[in-house]
Design an enzyme around this catalytic site. Structure first.
Site, PDB file in Angstrom:
ATOM      1  N   HIS A 203      78.660  54.473  29.128  1.00 27.77           N
ATOM      2  CA  HIS A 203      78.961  53.071  29.414  1.00 27.77           C
ATOM      3  C   HIS A 203      78.388  52.591  30.738  1.00 27.77           C
ATOM      4  CE1 HIS A 203      81.993  54.947  31.936  1.00 27.77           C
ATOM      5  NE2 HIS A 203      82.131  53.784  32.553  1.00 27.77           N
TER       6      HIS A 203
HETATM    7  C1  UD1 Z   1      84.602  49.154  34.143  1.00 28.71           C
HETATM    8  C2  UD1 Z   1      84.462  49.729  35.557  1.00 28.71           C
HETATM    9  C3  UD1 Z   1      83.895  51.137  35.483  1.00 28.71           C
HETATM   10  C4  UD1 Z   1      84.703  52.007  34.553  1.00 28.71           C
HETATM   11  C5  UD1 Z   1      84.779  51.327  33.187  1.00 28.71           C
HETATM   12  C6  UD1 Z   1      85.560  52.130  32.183  1.00 28.71           C
HETATM   13  C7  UD1 Z   1      83.919  48.136  37.350  1.00 28.71           C
HETATM   14  C8  UD1 Z   1      82.846  47.647  38.245  1.00 28.71           C
HETATM   15  N1  UD1 Z   1      83.534  48.943  36.359  1.00 28.71           N
HETATM   16  O1  UD1 Z   1      83.297  49.017  33.585  1.00 28.71           O
HETATM   17  O2  UD1 Z   1      83.911  51.711  36.778  1.00 28.71           O
HETATM   18  O3  UD1 Z   1      84.108  53.276  34.451  1.00 28.71           O
HETATM   19  O4  UD1 Z   1      85.389  50.048  33.375  1.00 28.71           O
HETATM   20  O5  UD1 Z   1      85.593  51.486  30.937  1.00 28.71           O
HETATM   21  O6  UD1 Z   1      85.068  47.832  37.573  1.00 28.71           O
HETATM   22  N2  UD1 Z   1      84.840  44.300  27.396  1.00 28.71           N
HETATM   23  C9  UD1 Z   1      85.501  44.219  26.204  1.00 28.71           C
HETATM   24  N3  UD1 Z   1      86.845  44.447  26.181  1.00 28.71           N
HETATM   25  C10 UD1 Z   1      87.552  44.754  27.295  1.00 28.71           C
HETATM   26  C11 UD1 Z   1      86.871  44.832  28.520  1.00 28.71           C
HETATM   27  C12 UD1 Z   1      85.508  44.626  28.560  1.00 28.71           C
HETATM   28  O7  UD1 Z   1      84.918  43.961  25.172  1.00 28.71           O
HETATM   29  O8  UD1 Z   1      88.782  44.953  27.201  1.00 28.71           O
HETATM   30  C13 UD1 Z   1      83.384  44.087  27.434  1.00 28.71           C
HETATM   31  C14 UD1 Z   1      83.030  42.708  27.969  1.00 28.71           C
HETATM   32  O9  UD1 Z   1      81.974  42.205  27.256  1.00 28.71           O
HETATM   33  C15 UD1 Z   1      82.586  42.992  29.394  1.00 28.71           C
HETATM   34  C16 UD1 Z   1      82.016  44.395  29.298  1.00 28.71           C
HETATM   35  O10 UD1 Z   1      82.787  45.044  28.292  1.00 28.71           O
HETATM   36  O11 UD1 Z   1      81.667  42.065  29.873  1.00 28.71           O
HETATM   37  C17 UD1 Z   1      82.097  45.140  30.600  1.00 28.71           C
HETATM   38  O12 UD1 Z   1      83.438  45.146  31.106  1.00 28.71           O
HETATM   39  P1  UD1 Z   1      83.711  45.275  32.686  1.00 28.71           P
HETATM   40  O13 UD1 Z   1      85.174  45.338  32.948  1.00 28.71           O
HETATM   41  O14 UD1 Z   1      82.911  44.292  33.439  1.00 28.71           O
HETATM   42  O15 UD1 Z   1      83.045  46.656  33.073  1.00 28.71           O
HETATM   43  P2  UD1 Z   1      83.039  48.073  32.318  1.00 28.71           P
HETATM   44  O16 UD1 Z   1      81.649  48.339  31.877  1.00 28.71           O
HETATM   45  O17 UD1 Z   1      84.147  48.193  31.341  1.00 28.71           O
END
Ligand code: UD1
Length: 298
Positions: A203
């Protein structure tokens, strides 16, 4: 004594659980604030159920966004909560955006901040997590470290000895607490897997946001899947990229994100784990399962 825990994203929850239980056992009043950085049940609610802790007292429902937008929203929404509650300690976990945002607001309100998993460093500032770690550790009043090298890193950065307390890795406390329940899920056998599977998670933006890199990784996984089962619970970020780039996983078994207990049941009997998750590197080490880390540094 009243403490307020702030969590927001998947890797925070297994770190919260043992701290919450230990504090409850000695009668400390606790409040859990979820920022809402992760909101899908499989990345969030399911973890509270699996870990046997109560749902958060408050959810700030910030959702997804760019780093600045997400961080700013967390700061805006948590400030009035911290002002009203004024706990003795604000406890933050790990290195996600919720961690740094909450630490910044608490420090400016003059509240004491404890950071669980302080001092970890990749020494790579292109990782958002590294920025979050540096900011949080500078602001925290109590640096609770998982390992001795973390103590050393903090001392090198000028943190005073009396703020650094080596406590060990709380995520591994969660792991061993949950292992019997995980092995009772029967998840592995429901997939027809008997211990020779390769378990994959990916991820990190550095792996999944680059089309060239993700395509190369997918090629490698397809090749492995010709030889043995490959199971890949796919993070939403990675799912989006695979779809946009039109990449085909071949015989690799792609799953929706799975629960904490289901993941443990897979990992404990894996032939090897291939991952870019920091947490899984530690969990596989504790379980004596080989781990191939897909990162430039770790
Ligand atoms: C975040 C953390 C990362 C951690 C990871 C575990 C930061 C900078 N990054 O990254 O350190 O290892 O979580 O999962 O805080 N999305 C969904 N559903 C959700 C949440 C997110 O579909 O419940 C999708 C959205 O499109 C979003 C993307 O995932 O834009 C990324 O989510 P985000 O929270 O920005 O970062 P992660 O890649 O999950």
């Amino acid at each position: 004594m009243r403490i307020l825990h702030v969590v927001g994203a998947r890797p925070n929850f297994p770190k919260l659980a043992p701290v919450y239980r230990a504090a409850a056992a000695v009668g400390i009043q606790q409040l859990v604030v979820h920022t809402g950085q992760h909101y899908d049940d499989q990345l969030s609610g399911a973890f509270f159920r699996d870990l046997g802790i109560s749902p958060p007292d408050l959810n700030l429902t910030v959702g997804s966004g760019s780093h600045a937008v997400q961080t700013a929203r967390i700061m805006e929404r948590i400030e009035p909560v911290l002002e009203t509650e004024r706990p003795d300690w604000v406890v933050v976990y790990g290195d996600v955006n919720s961690t740094a945002a909450a630490a910044l607001v608490a420090a400016k309100l003059g509240l004491r901040v404890a950071h669980v998993e302080a001092g970890l460093r990749s020494n790579d500032r292109s990782m958002p997590e590294e920025i979050n770690r540096l900011v949080t550790d500078r602001l925290a009043d109590l640096l609770l470290t998982p390992s001795r090298d973390a103590d050393e890193s903090l001392r090198r950065e000028g943190e005073p000895d009396d703020e650094i307390v080596f406590v060990g890795n709380v995520m591994i406390d969660s792991l061993f607490h949950a292992l019997p329940a995980a092995m009772g899920t029967g998840f592995r056998s429901s997939l027809g897997i008997d211990g020779d599977a390769v378990v994959v998670t990916l991820h990190r933006p550095s792996n999944v946001d680059s089309a060239e890199r993700l395509a190369a990784i997918v090629d490698a996984l397809r090749e492995i899947a010709d030889e043995r089962p490959v199971v890949f619970p796919v993070h939403p970020r990675t799912r989006q990229r695979l779809t946009t780039m039109g990449l085909d996983l071949g015989k690799v078994r792609a799953l929706e994100p799975i629960s904490y207990l289901e993941m443990l049941d897979l990992v404990v009997a894996a032939h090897v784990v291939i991952t870019d998750s920091g947490g899984l590197q530690e969990e596989t080490t504790a379980l004596n399962v080989p781990c191939l880390t897909v990162r430039e540094n770790t």
